[in-house]
Design an enzyme around this catalytic site. Sequence first.
Site, PDB file in Angstrom:
ATOM      1  N   LYS A 132      -7.638   7.373 -19.224  1.00 40.82           N
ATOM      2  CA  LYS A 132      -7.948   7.873 -20.560  1.00 40.82           C
ATOM      3  C   LYS A 132      -6.744   7.705 -21.500  1.00 40.82           C
ATOM      4  O   LYS A 132      -6.361   6.593 -21.796  1.00 40.82           O
ATOM      5  CB  LYS A 132      -8.410   9.331 -20.447  1.00 40.82           C
ATOM      6  CG  LYS A 132      -9.438   9.574 -19.322  1.00 40.82           C
ATOM      7  CD  LYS A 132     -10.781   8.921 -19.569  1.00 40.82           C
ATOM      8  CE  LYS A 132     -11.720   8.957 -18.363  1.00 40.82           C
ATOM      9  NZ  LYS A 132     -11.945  10.257 -17.757  1.00 40.82           N
ATOM     10  N   ARG A 148       0.839  -1.214   0.000  1.00 42.46           N
ATOM     11  CA  ARG A 148       0.000   0.000   0.000  1.00 42.46           C
ATOM     12  C   ARG A 148       0.869   1.258   0.000  1.00 42.46           C
ATOM     13  O   ARG A 148       0.532   2.255  -0.627  1.00 42.46           O
ATOM     14  CB  ARG A 148      -0.955   0.007   1.205  1.00 42.46           C
ATOM     15  CG  ARG A 148      -1.680   1.337   1.376  1.00 42.46           C
ATOM     16  CD  ARG A 148      -2.934   1.267   2.236  1.00 42.46           C
ATOM     17  NE  ARG A 148      -2.787   0.478   3.435  1.00 42.46           N
ATOM     18  CZ  ARG A 148      -2.128   0.861   4.549  1.00 42.46           C
ATOM     19  NH1 ARG A 148      -1.550   2.049   4.597  1.00 42.46           N
ATOM     20  NH2 ARG A 148      -2.051   0.066   5.589  1.00 42.46           N
TER      21      ARG A 148
HETATM   22  C1  PLP Z   1     -12.481  10.813 -16.608  1.00 46.21           C
HETATM   23  C2  PLP Z   1     -12.026  12.123 -16.078  1.00 46.21           C
HETATM   24  C3  PLP Z   1     -11.809  12.308 -14.700  1.00 46.21           C
HETATM   25  C4  PLP Z   1     -12.100  11.215 -13.680  1.00 46.21           C
HETATM   26  O1  PLP Z   1     -11.198  10.166 -13.778  1.00 46.21           O
HETATM   27  P1  PLP Z   1     -11.553   8.630 -13.372  1.00 46.21           P
HETATM   28  O2  PLP Z   1     -10.323   7.899 -13.782  1.00 46.21           O
HETATM   29  O3  PLP Z   1     -12.788   8.250 -14.136  1.00 46.21           O
HETATM   30  O4  PLP Z   1     -11.783   8.611 -11.901  1.00 46.21           O
HETATM   31  C5  PLP Z   1     -11.343  13.534 -14.275  1.00 46.21           C
HETATM   32  N1  PLP Z   1     -11.106  14.536 -15.150  1.00 46.21           N
HETATM   33  C6  PLP Z   1     -11.304  14.402 -16.475  1.00 46.21           C
HETATM   34  C7  PLP Z   1     -11.029  15.546 -17.375  1.00 46.21           C
HETATM   35  C8  PLP Z   1     -11.775  13.188 -16.991  1.00 46.21           C
HETATM   36  O5  PLP Z   1     -11.972  13.061 -18.312  1.00 46.21           O
END
Ligand code: PLP
Length: 369
Positions: free
Chosen positions: A191, A42
């Site tokens: 992403k 952790r």
């Molecule tokens: C998807 C997204 C988030 C959140 O991220 P997660 O990995 O889904 O928790 C925050 N900011 C932006 C611009 C995003 O596209």
Amino acid sequence: MKKETLAVQAGRGDDASGAVMPPIHLATTFQRGNASDLVYARIDNPNRRALEQCLAALEGGADAMAFASGMAAAASIFQSLRTGDHVVMADDTYFGVRELMQNIMGRWGLECTLVDTTSLEEVGAAFRTNTRLVWLESPSNPLLKISDISAIAALAKSHGIEVAVDSTWATPVLQQPLALGASYVIHSTTKYLSGHSDLTGGVVVTAPDVTLQANIRELQGTGGAVPSAFDAWLLLRGIRTLHLRVRQQCSNAMTLARYLAEHNAISRVFYPGLTSHPGHDIAAKQMSDYGGMLSVQVHGGEESAARVAASTRLFTQATSLGGVESLIEHRAPVEGPTTATPRDLIRISVGIEHIDDLMKDLEQALESC
Ligand SMILES: *Cc1c(COP(=O)(O)O)cnc(C)c1O
């Protein structure tokens, strides 16, 4: 070294076996007195350490802290502030981050003012004596608003306020917020950095000598919202091809944006690469290209938008973004009843497929308008 080289080489490390790619370390605990000082998974793990080295190098940061999601990364910054602190936040911030700040952190006693951060005057006017942080997202989700990061960072600095930038849509390839004066960069690594829609993750990268770094690191290990060894390994694997993917996504998105801007079923295109975009000049100054995300408004309102998003064959109707595959989404219903997103807006995450196939698919889907 150039960023392209760092994306491939940073965090590779040495493995005694001679393995060219790193093994996945599943151990939760480490023998005392070992050479790497690792103790417990952790707190730290070899795969996470390698990932953090690479992310810090890509953003030109002093430190990087990996989390189990983009939201956990954002939360670590907010939770590092104190009750009664005030945050100035971009009004088109990703709706989950806005809800985290207003609902959850509001109950903790953080104060927040949403402003249109495309206006330097509005940012300055929102500052109070207890303002600690400006939270930017550029390009923003889903309206692709562009905030002038260096101008806002200079203004904030003159008031002793730090700036955090959610740079998820830009990636470290297209934009370097720390070099523009920001103190913190946040990514949802779910992403573009992962790039294959197969893991959830987040990161905070910090500039040298920022006030919240130690708190964030403490929250990571003690709060425990950390990525698994496998997710850290998979994310680092994805980053190795980040530049190639993003280059193709930018090229495809620019071609689609120009095509859609001329299409008679479309009333408006939001893409910073178009000279008609209100943030184009600032985007040209602070980004090396304009990204793989675009939004459009269609004629015929909400029903029309829902129909188009359901009519594509190649673009998958799904939320999220940044993967190699193209996605399309009728956005407002996903954000719920409190959304300010126009009801007729469609958000598109452009993948790396051949542009001809993408164009053909949108062309047939727009016939349903
Ligand atoms: C998807 C997204 C988030 C959140 O991220 P997660 O990995 O889904 O928790 C925050 N900011 C932006 C611009 C995003 O596209």
